[in-house]
Design an enzyme around this catalytic site. Structure first.
Site, PDB file in Angstrom:
ATOM      1  N   GLU A   1       0.825  -1.213   0.000  1.00  0.00           N
ATOM      2  CA  GLU A   1       0.000   0.000   0.000  1.00  0.00           C
ATOM      3  C   GLU A   1       0.860   1.264   0.000  1.00  0.00           C
ATOM      4  O   GLU A   1       1.857   1.346   0.693  1.00  0.00           O
ATOM      5  CB  GLU A   1      -0.923   0.013   1.227  1.00  0.00           C
ATOM      6  CG  GLU A   1      -1.911  -1.140   1.273  1.00  0.00           C
ATOM      7  CD  GLU A   1      -2.969  -1.087   0.156  1.00  0.00           C
ATOM      8  OE1 GLU A   1      -3.076  -0.031  -0.516  1.00  0.00           O
ATOM      9  OE2 GLU A   1      -3.665  -2.095  -0.044  1.00  0.00           O
TER      10      GLU A   1
ATOM     11  N   ARG B   1     -18.063  -0.522   5.094  1.00  0.00           N
ATOM     12  CA  ARG B   1     -19.080  -1.204   4.279  1.00  0.00           C
ATOM     13  C   ARG B   1     -19.822  -2.246   5.105  1.00  0.00           C
ATOM     14  O   ARG B   1     -20.976  -2.556   4.861  1.00  0.00           O
ATOM     15  CB  ARG B   1     -18.364  -1.854   3.086  1.00  0.00           C
ATOM     16  CG  ARG B   1     -19.223  -2.596   2.084  1.00  0.00           C
ATOM     17  CD  ARG B   1     -18.343  -3.192   0.975  1.00  0.00           C
ATOM     18  NE  ARG B   1     -17.244  -4.013   1.484  1.00  0.00           N
ATOM     19  CZ  ARG B   1     -17.371  -5.301   1.853  1.00  0.00           C
ATOM     20  NH1 ARG B   1     -18.528  -5.925   1.774  1.00  0.00           N
ATOM     21  NH2 ARG B   1     -16.318  -5.972   2.298  1.00  0.00           N
TER      22      ARG B   1
ATOM     23  N   CYS C   1      -8.314  -1.696   8.293  1.00  0.00           N
ATOM     24  CA  CYS C   1      -6.931  -1.731   7.786  1.00  0.00           C
ATOM     25  C   CYS C   1      -6.413  -0.330   7.515  1.00  0.00           C
ATOM     26  O   CYS C   1      -5.300   0.016   7.916  1.00  0.00           O
ATOM     27  CB  CYS C   1      -6.847  -2.558   6.501  1.00  0.00           C
ATOM     28  SG  CYS C   1      -6.931  -4.326   6.804  1.00  0.00           S
TER      29      CYS C   1
ATOM     30  N   HIS D   1      -1.654  -5.508   1.978  1.00  0.00           N
ATOM     31  CA  HIS D   1      -2.868  -6.329   1.886  1.00  0.00           C
ATOM     32  C   HIS D   1      -2.518  -7.648   1.193  1.00  0.00           C
ATOM     33  O   HIS D   1      -1.852  -7.642   0.155  1.00  0.00           O
ATOM     34  CB  HIS D   1      -3.969  -5.625   1.082  1.00  0.00           C
ATOM     35  CG  HIS D   1      -4.938  -4.868   1.936  1.00  0.00           C
ATOM     36  ND1 HIS D   1      -5.090  -3.506   1.855  1.00  0.00           N
ATOM     37  CD2 HIS D   1      -5.822  -5.294   2.885  1.00  0.00           C
ATOM     38  CE1 HIS D   1      -6.026  -3.121   2.723  1.00  0.00           C
ATOM     39  NE2 HIS D   1      -6.485  -4.184   3.364  1.00  0.00           N
TER      40      HIS D   1
END
Ligand code: PCA
Length: 212
Positions: A80, A90, A143, A165
């Site tokens: 990342e 979500r 995260c 990830h």
């Protein structure tokens, strides 16, 4: 003793396993030269993860930190690039919290960049035959929150830090037919990522590949 801190997450959503923790657990207690690798688990909860992270930083005083999480739907090991100052969940976290459009750190900067040599790490993984790419979003769930908190607390210090990830495990992806990667490859990928980050102070300048 020189220390690298790796963190992985407990399972979340409907899962009973989280490959980020399984891989980090396998690396816990290993070493590279005079550097020991410490692997610890973080709760997948907005209210708990930052405090646990801070505790671990104080306890182990690492020179390098890589937080790792599962990215369902990701096909490769994603290094990342950037953490953003927003929580927008979500799904509920493991305590049932689902923040929408709240800041990770009120009045904090919009974003922080990884301080790891992300391009060199991708290159090293690819050279080892492990699929990897630079990712420009760590999402807006726990995260990203942990990644942002990590960069925020270490900003201006000599401690380098970032986030990776990993894909789902084959047994997790089976149900939805999504991409996956075997645990042994994920673990080897993280090991290479750690060694590369430790050994590299100037990132290579080459395209990360994405156009949009
Ligand atoms: N992945 C989630 C949180 C925990 C994890 O392993 C995420 O990408 O935010």
């Amino acid at each position: 003793m020189r220390t690298v801190l790796l963190t992985g997450f407990e399972p979340f959503d409907q899962d009973t396993v989280n490959p980020s923790w399984e891989a980090v657990r396998l690396l816990d207690g290993t070493s590279h030269g005079d550097v020991r690798i410490v692997g610890r688990q973080l709760p997948c909860a907005f209210a708990l993860a930052p405090a646990r992270l801070h505790q671990l930083l104080e306890e182990f005083e690492p020179e390098l930190v890589i937080a790792v999480g599962l990215g369902p739907g990701r096909a490769d090991i994603c290094i990342e690039r950037v953490a953003i100052n927003i929580n927008d969940a979500r799904i509920p976290d493991n305590l049932g919290a689902q923040p929408i459009d709240t800041p990770v750190v009120p009045d904090g900067p919009a974003a922080y960049f990884s301080t790891l040599p992300i391009k060199t790490m991708v290159r090293a993984l690819k050279e080892a035959g492990i699929a990897s790419s630079v990712s420009h979003t760590a999402g807006t769930f726990v995260c990203n929150q942990v990644f942002y908190c990590l960069q925020h607390v270490l900003a201006g210090s000599a401690v380098r830090a970032g986030f990776i990830h990993v894909p789902a495990l084959p047994e997790q992806a089976e149900q939805c037919g999504g991409p996956s990667m075997a645990l042994s490859i994920q673990t080897e990928g993280l090991r290479i990522a750690v060694i590369t980050a430790l050994d590299t102070f100037h990132d290579v300048r080459e395209s990360g590949g994405q156009i949009s």
